[in-house]
Design a protein around this motif. Sequence first.
Motif, PDB file in Angstrom:
ATOM      1  N   GLN A   1      23.675 -54.010  40.607  1.00  0.00           N
ATOM      2  CA  GLN A   1      22.979 -54.026  39.314  1.00  0.00           C
ATOM      3  C   GLN A   1      23.826 -53.381  38.227  1.00  0.00           C
ATOM      4  O   GLN A   1      24.443 -52.335  38.436  1.00  0.00           O
TER       5      GLN A   1
ATOM      6  N   ARG B   1      23.086 -51.985  34.445  1.00  0.00           N
ATOM      7  CA  ARG B   1      21.956 -51.653  33.573  1.00  0.00           C
ATOM      8  C   ARG B   1      22.441 -50.812  32.404  1.00  0.00           C
ATOM      9  O   ARG B   1      23.341 -49.975  32.545  1.00  0.00           O
ATOM     10  N   ASP B   2      21.849 -51.045  31.238  1.00  0.00           N
ATOM     11  CA  ASP B   2      22.186 -50.258  30.055  1.00  0.00           C
ATOM     12  C   ASP B   2      20.901 -49.881  29.327  1.00  0.00           C
ATOM     13  O   ASP B   2      19.842 -50.489  29.549  1.00  0.00           O
ATOM     14  N   ASP B   3      20.973 -48.854  28.475  1.00  0.00           N
ATOM     15  CA  ASP B   3      19.814 -48.425  27.690  1.00  0.00           C
ATOM     16  C   ASP B   3      19.989 -48.794  26.235  1.00  0.00           C
ATOM     17  O   ASP B   3      19.651 -48.035  25.327  1.00  0.00           O
TER      18      ASP B   3
ATOM     19  N   GLU C   1      16.137 -58.495  33.701  1.00  0.00           N
ATOM     20  CA  GLU C   1      14.980 -57.772  33.189  1.00  0.00           C
ATOM     21  C   GLU C   1      15.385 -57.088  31.889  1.00  0.00           C
ATOM     22  O   GLU C   1      16.500 -56.566  31.775  1.00  0.00           O
ATOM     23  N   SER C   2      14.492 -57.132  30.922  1.00  0.00           N
ATOM     24  CA  SER C   2      14.836 -56.557  29.622  1.00  0.00           C
ATOM     25  C   SER C   2      13.580 -56.098  28.898  1.00  0.00           C
ATOM     26  O   SER C   2      12.525 -56.729  28.988  1.00  0.00           O
TER      27      SER C   2
ATOM     28  N   SER D   1      18.796 -55.083  32.330  1.00  0.00           N
ATOM     29  CA  SER D   1      19.464 -54.951  33.629  1.00  0.00           C
ATOM     30  C   SER D   1      19.712 -56.331  34.198  1.00  0.00           C
ATOM     31  O   SER D   1      18.891 -57.244  34.063  1.00  0.00           O
TER      32      SER D   1
ATOM     33  N   THR E   1      20.657 -57.934  37.865  1.00  0.00           N
ATOM     34  CA  THR E   1      20.702 -57.583  39.283  1.00  0.00           C
ATOM     35  C   THR E   1      21.171 -58.773  40.105  1.00  0.00           C
ATOM     36  O   THR E   1      20.517 -59.825  40.109  1.00  0.00           O
TER      37      THR E   1
END
Length: 558
Positions: free
Chosen positions: A313, A315-317, A390-391, A398, A400
């Motif tokens: 995965q 993933r970022d913020d 997913e967002s 993210s 995956t």
Amino acid sequence: MQDSISKCIEDIEKQILDMADTGTGAGEAVDALGLSHMKLSSAGVIAVLDMLTDGITPVNDDIVTAMLGVCEAQKRFLFAVSGQLDTDAAAMGRMESRPCAEKEERFENEEEAAKAFLDPAEVSAETGQEKDHESKQTDKTPETREEAQSRADKSLAPQAISSIRVPTDRLDRVIELVGKLMVTYAVIAQGGARNLAQMAASLRELDNVISRLQKEVDAIRLVPLKQIFMPMHRLVKSLSQKIGKKLEFTVRGDDLALDKTIVESLNEPLVHLLRNAVDHGLETTEGRRQAGKDETGNVILSAWRKGDNAFIQVRDDGRGLDPDRILAKALEKGLADPDKTYETPEILQFVLQSGFSTAEKITDVSGRGVGMDAVINVIRTTLDGDIAIESTLGQGASFTISIPLDRSANEGIVDALVCKVGGDTFIVPSRDVVEIYMPRIHDVVGLPDGRETVDVRGEVHSLLRLADLLGLEPEVTDIQMAQAIVVRVGEYKAAILVDEVLRQQQVVITGFTVPVEEIFHIPILGFGMMGESDALVIDTEEILHYFEELRGISAETA
């Protein structure tokens, strides 16, 4: 030219000496020497350089002396390339003591300096090419962004893992099993058919030893993800510096070991995902401040295993994916149906389409027409995996990757079904098989376009006659006497009709020495060895794609 070269090297030497005095600036010195541009095949060596660049490794006299030696080697190399290296020692001394020109010139091509560390034979072989290139590039134009990015992508292209570190205890177990294999074979060979009970026991022991040996060999092929995760630190840091964003990069689960074929194939998808996370996902420092976030963004690369699947995965913020903007772009490109209502997960899948990009401008990092389709192509085609998106708008996104571990290799020892079609023997890997079914006449329905379907206990599947595909004459003409092998690839199921399923056994699959599948365009995975006979291995994924193409052609001509 001599003055220019000397001036460039002296500037680098001054930078190294300043680093020695202050104890800081190691990263800038490494960049100035061109060491950060070296194409290194070892993740460990890259990590050593990264530790020095990040300030983890303290600067000492040995490092300073070695860097100054690199400067001297670069000077000699540049003199040699420019054709001004005099073999006379006195002349060389004169060149070293020659005063430098006051005009400052920047070192234009640091990659050339890195060649000073190649073997002398390699340097001499390339020197002629470098001279010709320099003579043709007297009025050198700046490198375009596309050329620079292409060069960077090549340095991060997936490379085969040529060596694997194996613990000695595992090798000891393999040697022990090979010894048991030899002893069991000797017992069978010496006993002959005189003692059937002893032979049966020896055969069971032989099967047990072979199974254990196969497991040990499969374990030897496992490679920790750390080999490709560690260079990602360098990639992310370079990208963040290039576009001026503050971020913290976190790696988790890099000790997860997967088959080497999987690890080799994951490099390119991860490069694309991380590049998009840094460039598209994270906001600028000012943008994060306005959104009430910390100025430093977070990018997390993690891996874990659950059951028979591995998950990787990114993933970022950051800002997240805007479904409205994605849908508008998909409608503009004709990828979406304007009359259809899409759910958010369906809209996010549009970013995986070929050529899809929401980048407003072309940069060195992204927006160059190389979209997520390159990622999904490797994941689905090479690894038979999938990617989930997913967002949450304004909070991050993210990606995956899920990879089934039981489909990690197309070669080796596998369980398979042995079947007959038109008098010939074929092999179907058991990993694709759901069940074997004997259809009844009223279960088969012919469609107007020539296709057939079969009802298997209330579930309708496409019926694919293997004999028709391979151009063979089936020996069993009564469909009620034939057998259908129900296979599944991803979410798609189909029934492959064969004359007879003989048995299930382990076979050794090996690839062809010539590209047979490219010459004859047939869905054959490879060559299967069964001991007493050999047979061709059916590529079930390819055969389903082939019938899908035929269905499309027949629909167009109808």
